[in-house]
Design a protein around this motif. Sequence first.
Motif, PDB file in Angstrom:
ATOM      1  N   GLY A  93       2.458 -10.271 -14.807  1.00  0.00           N
ATOM      2  CA  GLY A  93       2.020 -11.500 -14.162  1.00  0.00           C
ATOM      3  C   GLY A  93       2.153 -12.736 -15.028  1.00  0.00           C
ATOM      4  N   THR A  94       2.659 -12.573 -16.235  1.00  0.00           N
ATOM      5  CA  THR A  94       2.723 -13.699 -17.172  1.00  0.00           C
ATOM      6  C   THR A  94       4.071 -14.402 -17.159  1.00  0.00           C
ATOM      7  N   MET A  95       5.050 -13.792 -16.527  1.00  0.00           N
ATOM      8  CA  MET A  95       6.374 -14.403 -16.460  1.00  0.00           C
ATOM      9  C   MET A  95       6.826 -14.466 -15.012  1.00  0.00           C
ATOM     10  N   SER A  96       7.497 -15.545 -14.692  1.00  0.00           N
ATOM     11  CA  SER A  96       8.001 -15.685 -13.329  1.00  0.00           C
ATOM     12  C   SER A  96       9.337 -16.409 -13.337  1.00  0.00           C
ATOM     13  N   SER A 141      11.746 -16.165  -5.754  1.00  0.00           N
ATOM     14  CA  SER A 141      10.815 -16.140  -6.871  1.00  0.00           C
ATOM     15  C   SER A 141      10.399 -14.712  -7.138  1.00  0.00           C
ATOM     16  N   CYS A 142      10.318 -14.363  -8.410  1.00  0.00           N
ATOM     17  CA  CYS A 142       9.875 -13.041  -8.814  1.00  0.00           C
ATOM     18  C   CYS A 142       8.848 -13.170  -9.930  1.00  0.00           C
ATOM     19  N   ILE A 143       7.997 -12.185 -10.038  1.00  0.00           N
ATOM     20  CA  ILE A 143       6.950 -12.209 -11.057  1.00  0.00           C
ATOM     21  C   ILE A 143       6.916 -10.865 -11.764  1.00  0.00           C
ATOM     22  N   SER A 144       6.750 -10.925 -13.076  1.00  0.00           N
ATOM     23  CA  SER A 144       6.775  -9.712 -13.884  1.00  0.00           C
ATOM     24  C   SER A 144       5.558  -8.839 -13.609  1.00  0.00           C
ATOM     25  N   GLY A 204      10.678 -11.550 -14.598  1.00  0.00           N
ATOM     26  CA  GLY A 204      10.382 -12.734 -15.368  1.00  0.00           C
ATOM     27  C   GLY A 204      11.556 -13.672 -15.562  1.00  0.00           C
ATOM     28  N   THR A 205      12.755 -13.124 -15.640  1.00  0.00           N
ATOM     29  CA  THR A 205      13.915 -13.959 -15.957  1.00  0.00           C
ATOM     30  C   THR A 205      15.000 -13.902 -14.896  1.00  0.00           C
ATOM     31  N   SER A 225       0.851  -1.197   0.000  1.00  0.00           N
ATOM     32  CA  SER A 225       0.000   0.000   0.000  1.00  0.00           C
ATOM     33  C   SER A 225       0.879   1.235   0.000  1.00  0.00           C
ATOM     34  N   GLY A 226       0.320   2.332  -0.476  1.00  0.00           N
ATOM     35  CA  GLY A 226       1.057   3.588  -0.523  1.00  0.00           C
ATOM     36  C   GLY A 226       2.063   3.686  -1.657  1.00  0.00           C
ATOM     37  N   LEU A 227       2.013   2.718  -2.575  1.00  0.00           N
ATOM     38  CA  LEU A 227       2.937   2.677  -3.707  1.00  0.00           C
ATOM     39  C   LEU A 227       2.175   2.235  -4.955  1.00  0.00           C
ATOM     40  N   PRO A 228       2.599   2.692  -6.121  1.00  0.00           N
ATOM     41  CA  PRO A 228       2.059   2.101  -7.342  1.00  0.00           C
ATOM     42  C   PRO A 228       2.396   0.614  -7.355  1.00  0.00           C
ATOM     43  N   PHE A 229       1.491  -0.180  -7.901  1.00  0.00           N
ATOM     44  CA  PHE A 229       1.675  -1.637  -7.799  1.00  0.00           C
ATOM     45  C   PHE A 229       1.658  -2.308  -9.165  1.00  0.00           C
ATOM     46  N   VAL A 230       0.704  -1.937  -9.989  1.00  0.00           N
ATOM     47  CA  VAL A 230       0.393  -2.712 -11.182  1.00  0.00           C
ATOM     48  C   VAL A 230       1.551  -2.820 -12.157  1.00  0.00           C
ATOM     49  N   ASN A 231       2.327  -1.806 -12.351  1.00  0.00           N
ATOM     50  CA  ASN A 231       3.356  -1.794 -13.396  1.00  0.00           C
ATOM     51  C   ASN A 231       4.735  -2.227 -12.910  1.00  0.00           C
ATOM     52  N   TYR A 232       4.776  -2.877 -11.785  1.00  0.00           N
ATOM     53  CA  TYR A 232       6.064  -3.219 -11.188  1.00  0.00           C
ATOM     54  C   TYR A 232       6.185  -4.709 -10.902  1.00  0.00           C
ATOM     55  N   ALA A 233       7.401  -5.221 -11.115  1.00  0.00           N
ATOM     56  CA  ALA A 233       7.679  -6.593 -10.723  1.00  0.00           C
ATOM     57  C   ALA A 233       7.634  -6.718  -9.202  1.00  0.00           C
ATOM     58  N   LEU A 234       7.379  -7.918  -8.770  1.00  0.00           N
ATOM     59  CA  LEU A 234       7.325  -8.219  -7.338  1.00  0.00           C
ATOM     60  C   LEU A 234       8.153  -9.461  -7.079  1.00  0.00           C
ATOM     61  N   GLY A 235       8.624  -9.585  -5.870  1.00  0.00           N
ATOM     62  CA  GLY A 235       9.444 -10.750  -5.596  1.00  0.00           C
ATOM     63  C   GLY A 235       9.425 -11.182  -4.159  1.00  0.00           C
TER      64      GLY A 235
END
Length: 128
Positions: free
Chosen positions: A55-58, A49-52, A107-108, A25-35
């Motif tokens: 959401g289609t690449m991990s 593990s990380c996800i693009s 993703g990679t 919360s308090g941050l943009p989320f949608v356009n960023y990778a997460l891990g």
Amino acid sequence: QVQIVESGGGSVQAGGSLRLSCTVSGLPFVNYALGWFRQTPGKEREGVSCISWTGTMSYYVDSAKGRFTISRDNAKNTVSMQMNSLKLEDTAMYYCARGGREFFGGGTSCDPKNYAYWGQGTQVTVSS
């Protein structure tokens, strides 16, 4: 106020499962990778593990392949990781993080240097 909060850690016997969740919360989320990353005393933080951002690449570290599954829910600003067949060597503090650069990564590879915002961590302990 920026908040990245992990939950779901705990103690489990080898072979068991846990599901880690992280809310941003308090941050943009949608356009960023997460891990998801982990660290044990005296060792460097490791990308598990990380996800693009799509959401289609991990990416999974070799030791997690076939056992862990990462997912994200952009509607809820959450990222989760299902961990099955847990091993003693999975014991660590697990951290959730958001990427530092829009439309990049996840993703990679899963390099902690590419992640700018971090949670406080949740402990996972696997016992025999």
